[in-house]
Design an enzyme around this catalytic site. Structure first.
Site, PDB file in Angstrom:
ATOM      1  N   ARG A  98       0.438  -1.294  -0.217  1.00 57.83           N
ATOM      2  CA  ARG A  98       0.168  -0.051   0.288  1.00 57.83           C
ATOM      3  C   ARG A  98       1.623   1.634  -0.013  1.00 57.83           C
ATOM      4  O   ARG A  98       1.987   0.981   0.730  1.00 57.83           O
ATOM      5  CB  ARG A  98      -1.255  -0.115   1.260  1.00 57.83           C
ATOM      6  CG  ARG A  98      -1.886   1.268   0.659  1.00 57.83           C
ATOM      7  CD  ARG A  98      -2.431   1.606   2.724  1.00 57.83           C
ATOM      8  NE  ARG A  98      -3.375   2.386   2.136  1.00 57.83           N
ATOM      9  CZ  ARG A  98      -3.936   2.854   3.417  1.00 57.83           C
ATOM     10  NH1 ARG A  98      -3.574   2.350   4.574  1.00 57.83           N
ATOM     11  NH2 ARG A  98      -4.642   3.938   2.787  1.00 57.83           N
ATOM     12  N   HIS A  99       0.408   2.098  -0.620  1.00 60.90           N
ATOM     13  CA  HIS A  99       0.898   3.479  -0.655  1.00 60.90           C
ATOM     14  C   HIS A  99       1.610   3.959   0.646  1.00 60.90           C
ATOM     15  O   HIS A  99       0.481   3.519   1.839  1.00 60.90           O
ATOM     16  CB  HIS A  99       1.170   4.232  -1.590  1.00 60.90           C
ATOM     17  CG  HIS A  99      -0.873   4.930  -1.071  1.00 60.90           C
ATOM     18  ND1 HIS A  99      -0.725   6.157  -0.101  1.00 60.90           N
ATOM     19  CD2 HIS A  99      -2.320   4.802  -1.277  1.00 60.90           C
ATOM     20  CE1 HIS A  99      -1.818   6.080   0.517  1.00 60.90           C
ATOM     21  NE2 HIS A  99      -2.925   5.327  -0.413  1.00 60.90           N
ATOM     22  N   GLY A 100       2.400   4.827   0.569  1.00 60.69           N
ATOM     23  CA  GLY A 100       2.996   5.745   1.476  1.00 60.69           C
ATOM     24  C   GLY A 100       2.128   6.861   2.259  1.00 60.69           C
ATOM     25  O   GLY A 100       0.734   6.681   1.586  1.00 60.69           O
ATOM     26  N   GLU A 101       2.273   7.541   3.668  1.00 70.47           N
ATOM     27  CA  GLU A 101       1.133   8.296   4.150  1.00 70.47           C
ATOM     28  C   GLU A 101       0.633   9.456   3.074  1.00 70.47           C
ATOM     29  O   GLU A 101       1.725  10.126   2.392  1.00 70.47           O
ATOM     30  CB  GLU A 101       1.891   8.989   5.214  1.00 70.47           C
ATOM     31  CG  GLU A 101      -0.016  10.332   5.227  1.00 70.47           C
ATOM     32  CD  GLU A 101       0.701  10.512   7.021  1.00 70.47           C
ATOM     33  OE1 GLU A 101       0.589   9.984   8.203  1.00 70.47           O
ATOM     34  OE2 GLU A 101       1.677  11.320   6.856  1.00 70.47           O
ATOM     35  N   ARG A 159       0.501   9.131  -5.741  1.00 72.01           N
ATOM     36  CA  ARG A 159       0.820   8.630  -5.089  1.00 72.01           C
ATOM     37  C   ARG A 159       1.546   7.014  -4.757  1.00 72.01           C
ATOM     38  O   ARG A 159       2.914   6.728  -3.607  1.00 72.01           O
ATOM     39  CB  ARG A 159       0.032   8.641  -3.448  1.00 72.01           C
ATOM     40  CG  ARG A 159      -1.848   8.156  -3.931  1.00 72.01           C
ATOM     41  CD  ARG A 159      -2.568   8.724  -2.960  1.00 72.01           C
ATOM     42  NE  ARG A 159      -3.799   7.582  -2.788  1.00 72.01           N
ATOM     43  CZ  ARG A 159      -4.749   8.460  -3.683  1.00 72.01           C
ATOM     44  NH1 ARG A 159      -4.538   9.824  -4.344  1.00 72.01           N
ATOM     45  NH2 ARG A 159      -5.905   7.129  -3.683  1.00 72.01           N
ATOM     46  N   GLU A 187      -6.755   3.343  -7.423  1.00 73.60           N
ATOM     47  CA  GLU A 187      -8.124   3.507  -6.008  1.00 73.60           C
ATOM     48  C   GLU A 187      -8.951   3.505  -6.754  1.00 73.60           C
ATOM     49  O   GLU A 187     -10.105   3.569  -7.786  1.00 73.60           O
ATOM     50  CB  GLU A 187      -6.996   4.669  -5.769  1.00 73.60           C
ATOM     51  CG  GLU A 187      -8.718   5.299  -4.031  1.00 73.60           C
ATOM     52  CD  GLU A 187      -8.197   3.633  -3.037  1.00 73.60           C
ATOM     53  OE1 GLU A 187      -8.866   3.009  -3.415  1.00 73.60           O
ATOM     54  OE2 GLU A 187      -8.286   4.567  -2.173  1.00 73.60           O
TER      55      GLU A 187
END
Length: 358
Positions: A98-101, A159, A187
């Site tokens: 999963r992508h970072g914040e 992202r 997404e």
């Protein structure tokens, strides 16, 4: 008229040709001449296709769809027969990241002024990505094979692309087997510019309606994501089968596939891969920013989450006892086997004690 001339003028039999289908006039021809003509006729549903031997036609069709397979042929042997090399080794791991914040994770108002695909990482998100890269490098390098490689599929959202850039800082250039931007890993679509207050209402409605089937206005449901992930899964399986990750003469037994995407998309990918039910999907939790799940080949070559993760870790992610038993089966089963005791595959569906509903 000379009988032999009559045979020459007779119409050619249809594709469903048999000796009995010869024109009656042919019976008047000398037996030797008739036999010579019938031996020239060959039904196209025998071992030919459009005038090309069936085996050769199948090979040509295969080359058109998968030209990479032609690269695996080796010169003819002493018998004049073309040989095929062994099939490419399956990637050892499929890692979900999963992508970072992101800016949207810390400020939901960002979605009201910035298109979702352009939401980037925060400073913490970049650190998440770099930390994930180091963890992946350690995982791959500790496998015992010094020739390991990594191939990335990445969502086109900013992202995710930035997360992959951060991950890549942990790897030497020769470790990269390739990168492919894959729109089907994007997404879930929540609509265009999002109204903050309306989005809160929609998310509350989603909890009442069901997370899998609720479709956001002008957007997608998780069921819609499932449909496009199904197409991606077939692409990935085809890439694995034809060895797209292996350049000619440069195969490695330690190829690693990394999918850099989004929380719901990755959960749907797992649901599709392992044939989890809607009820089982509803019980899954989201990965943290920069979090990973590792699908690794077991004893028989199938991918299982239990090769790398513990049962406690998978329970925390949301796997039930039944799902864990299935993962244990994947850990030891061979390719082509089917787990008939799993709810979507066998008689357990009809067990009155099985909970079928959401």
């Amino acid at each position: 008229m000379d009988p032999s001339m009559a045979v020459a003028a007779a119409p050619r039999p249809s594709s469903n040709c048999h000796p009995a289908a010869l024109p009656a006039v042919a019976a008047a021809a000398p037996p030797r001449r008739a036999r010579r003509l019938t031996m020239r006729w060959r039904c196209c549903d025998d071992d030919t296709l459009g005038g090309v031997p069936r085996r050769r036609a199948q090979q040509l069709l295969q080359d058109q769809h998968f030209p990479e397979l032609a690269l695996r042929r080796v010169p003819e042997n002493n018998n004049g027969r073309q040989q095929m090399s062994l099939p490419p080794p399956r990637p050892r791991r499929i890692v979900l990241v999963r992508h970072g914040e992101s800016e949207g994770n810390v400020d939901e108002a960002a979605y009201t002024r910035v298109p979702d695909p352009r939401i980037g990482l925060t400073a913490q998100g970049w650190r998440d990505a770099e930390d994930c890269g180091r963890r992946l490098r350690d995982l791959f390098s500790n496998s015992g094979d010094s020739d390991w490689k990594v191939y990335f599929y990445v969502s086109p959202y900013r992202r995710s692309l930035e997360t992959l850039r951060g991950i890549g800082r942990a790897f030497e250039p020769h470790r990269f087997a390739g990168v492919r931007e894959e729109p089907r890993l994007r997404e879930q679509d929540f609509g265009n510019f999002q109204d903050r207050d309306q989005m809160r209402v929609d998310k509350e409605l989603r909890l009442k309606y069901g997370r899998f089937f609720y479709r956001f206005p002008n957007g997608e449901s998780a069921a819609d994501v499932y449909d496009r992930i199904t197409g991606f899964r077939e692409t990935l399986r085809a890439d694995i089968d034809i060895g797209r990750f292996h350049p000619p003469q440069r195969r490695t037994d330690d190829m690693n596939i990394v999918l850099v995407s989004h929380g719901l998309t990755l959960r749907v990918f797992l649901m599709r891969w392992y044939k989890w039910t809607v009820r089982q999907f509803e019980g899954l939790n989201n990965l943290g920013n920069g979090g990973t799940l590792v699908m690794q080949t077991g004893e028989g070559g199938r991918y299982s989450l239990l090769v790398h993760h513990t049962e406690d870790q998978l329970r925390e992610f949301g796997l039930t006892d039944e799902m864990l038993k299935d993962q244990m089966w994947h850990k030891t089963a061979r390719l082509g086997d089917i787990n008939y005791s799993f709810i979507t595959n066998g008689q357990s569906f009809f067990d009155e004690r099985t909970d079928l509903y959401l």
